[in-house]
Design a protein around this motif. Structure first.
Motif, mmCIF file in Angstrom:
data_model
loop_
_atom_site.group_PDB
_atom_site.id
_atom_site.type_symbol
_atom_site.label_atom_id
_atom_site.label_comp_id
_atom_site.label_asym_id
_atom_site.label_seq_id
_atom_site.Cartn_x
_atom_site.Cartn_y
_atom_site.Cartn_z
ATOM 1 N N VAL A 1 57.286 40.301 36.478
ATOM 2 C CA VAL A 1 56.276 39.366 36.959
ATOM 3 C C VAL A 1 56.156 38.236 35.941
ATOM 4 N N LEU B 1 57.838 47.160 37.088
ATOM 5 C CA LEU B 1 57.240 45.921 37.535
ATOM 6 C C LEU B 1 57.027 44.930 36.402
ATOM 7 N N MET C 1 50.308 49.259 38.564
ATOM 8 C CA MET C 1 50.021 48.550 39.804
ATOM 9 C C MET C 1 48.762 47.705 39.666
ATOM 10 N N ASN D 1 47.884 39.000 39.581
ATOM 11 C CA ASN D 1 48.004 38.145 40.757
ATOM 12 C C ASN D 1 46.654 37.600 41.223
ATOM 13 N N VAL E 1 49.411 44.624 37.611
ATOM 14 C CA VAL E 1 50.086 43.560 38.343
ATOM 15 C C VAL E 1 49.137 42.929 39.369
ATOM 16 N N ASP E 2 48.402 43.779 40.077
ATOM 17 C CA ASP E 2 47.447 43.254 41.057
ATOM 18 C C ASP E 2 46.428 42.339 40.379
#
Lengths: 346, 346
Positions: free
Chosen positions: B286, B282, B252, B259, B255-256
DNA sequence: ATGAAAGCGCTAACAA
DNA sequence: TTGTTAGCGCTTTCAT
């Protein structure tokens, strides 16, 4: 140190087993000092009443069995999480089993669970079972007087408590929403065409189209099996019809579809909108972030556990209920904004 | 129809319970015809031997307990999947519990499971337990002679079978890889700084830096707590240091982080490379797809289950083992390609 | 070939 | 206040 039993304690103090039992259960029948020394000794030796013996005696195990088709699917993980948490808070243990979408495994698991191991069962049907339509193993469990709650993938052939996602409404609502954003040619990509869930969503879709006087075209519903290549299927679809929106019936397919469209140089959502089912972890991280239908998995799990445990606690009979849980549409960036003028007509 | 027992069958035929038991277990002591009619009747009435009674008698439940800190974490879901599948194929049932990273819940669960409900336990420590360092509840279980396998988050204070991901090596290998691609200023973002796992990865990172004669700087290791805003922490980091790579210790966060960098207009991987831990669902969806460290969750689950069941089946004593499972680096598009010249020096 | 009895660990009705 | 007994459902000697 071996596991200590009432008998061990009784022997140690030269008293009877029932005295020890009563002392430990804080019975008023036992004298202060005896009680004290016994309880002290028990604590010191980590005495824990044997749950198996208790279960046999009480004819209740304080355990519920859960069978999910596929634990790697985030929706089921969420449901399981809800069940576990709720059951736990009410003093129940959870035995969890995975049918892996297999009829045989589901059947075996049901047998196992109904052999006195659990007080009740929460389950969702395996895809194979739904396709096959043989539900004898489930009817057997019901006949054995084991309360059961079915969720998500249920069947009319069994009478029990049920929790279903309102998949018809979800299909309807989603289609309606896409129409409102100005889409006219809406396709569906389904990897679950054998399940009740998949069928209901398609029916809702059909209803929405019909309501708008649009034709339902079987070619617009793409069925993806395990071995199929999604890319080819989508290419075929796009070649034959000028699609402007795609509804994917599961999250993975939604993301895959998005990537395929991007590879093809198709703009999402300007040229084609995408809505996916089951709001999981992927959707909000891809770009554009996907508009998804949330099914509230954790809530369904909590509900299922509570219904089951309520029934287990209740003396006398309760009628069976079927709860319909509504989905929510989570609007993100893979769909166009709703056309205000258009909406005015709704 | 109520649950049918041996006694019911015995009464029905006017024979003794033991005759029925023997007939059903296909004992040679019983005559052909008696056996036949009893077995037939039993089948017709769906007789299933009560597992609870069997457990009490045999002092073994054919059940193993699993405690994972967080089932919503894909790594643990995978491990669980591996355990369930393996246990099942060897005739075991799985009771699954979630500690929710809480010390108290873990403690309660251990007590419950050790009260005769399971033959063995597979677990990974809750974060709170690791932070607190109080392992009495686990030592109690071991004292109760209940075999246990710990995986991933383990502790030196307990002697039992263990399966650990080689997190030191993973941290080392990942750092080394980034260095080989030409990165010099590598930061770490950790949401698990309290766990053994998180610490080991940082140590591996440190080792790799040291080996290359690079300084370890505490500021490069960003600790993210639940309430913290990752975006602010990353901004602070980037403002003070010219970072060219970030290792995120969970998916997580990876990915965060990606972004956040994209939002800031930073190119990944040209300006900053990202490697994330735990290859889940995930990462590959992405864009750019993330280079990740895979921990082989399902394999770990299978291994844990097999080790436990081997021990349960084995008479006599087996020494405890600790298996070290290596991670794999899955190269995708969030890191630069390895610099060949540079690699030549390794 | 069949049955009686003991016992796994525990509770609860009943005796003492 | 403490102990005896029966029994939850089953298997397993040990008679018969």
């Amino acid at each position: 140190m071996k596991k200590i039993t009432l008998k061990d304690i009784a022997d140690h103090f030269g008293v009877s087993i029932s005295t020890v039992s009563k002392a430990i259960n804080d019975s008023h029948e036992i004298s202060r000092d005896v009680k004290l020394k016994i309880r002290q000794y028990a604590k010191a030796h980590h005495y824990r009443p044997n749950r198996i013996a208790l279960s046999l005696l009480k004819k209740s195990t304080n355990t519920i069995g859960v069978i999910v088709p596929n634990i790697l699917n985030y929706f089921f993980t969420q449901v399981f999480y809800g069940i576990e948490k709720t059951a736990n808070s009410r003093g129940y243990t959870v035995i969890s089993c995975v049918s892996d979408e297999s009829f045989i495994k589901e059947q075996q698991t049901m047998k196992l669970l109904s052999a006195g191991t659990v007080d009740g069962i929460i389950m969702s049907l395996a895809e194979q079972t739904q396709a096959k339509g043989d539900l004898q193993h489930i009817l057997d469990v019901m006949e054995n007087q084991i309360p059961m709650v079915m969720f998500d993938r249920v069947t009319d052939k069994v009478e029990c408590d049920k929790i279903v996602v309102d998949d018809f409404e979800a299909g309807y609502k989603t289609t309606k929403y896409l129409l409102q954003t100005g889409c006219k040619k809406i396709a569906i990509v389904s990897s679950i065409f054998n399940s009740s869930v998949g069928k209901l969503r398609v029916e809702g879709y059909r209803e929405a189209l019909q309501e708008m006087g649009l034709d339902y075209d079987d070619k617009m519903v793409v069925k993806v099996g395990g071995a199929d290549d999604l890319e080819i299927l989508i290419s075929l679809l796009l070649d034959s019809i000028a699609v402007d929106a795609i509804i994917a019936l599961d999250e993975m397919t939604a993301v895959d579809t998005l990537n395929i469209l991007k590879m093809k140089g198709i703009d999402v959502p300007d040229q084609i909108s995408i809505v996916g089912f089951t709001n999981g972890r992927l959707s909000k991280y891809v770009s554009p972030a996907l508009t998804m239908v949330s099914q509230h998995g954790k809530y369904i799990g909590e509900l299922a556990a509570n219904i089951l445990m309520d029934r287990l606690a209740y003396e006398g009979d309760m009628p069976f209920t079927t709860k319909l849980v509504k989905t929510s549409l989570i609007e993100r960036d893979s769909t166009r904004k709703v056309d205000k003028n258009h909406r005015a007509y709704q």
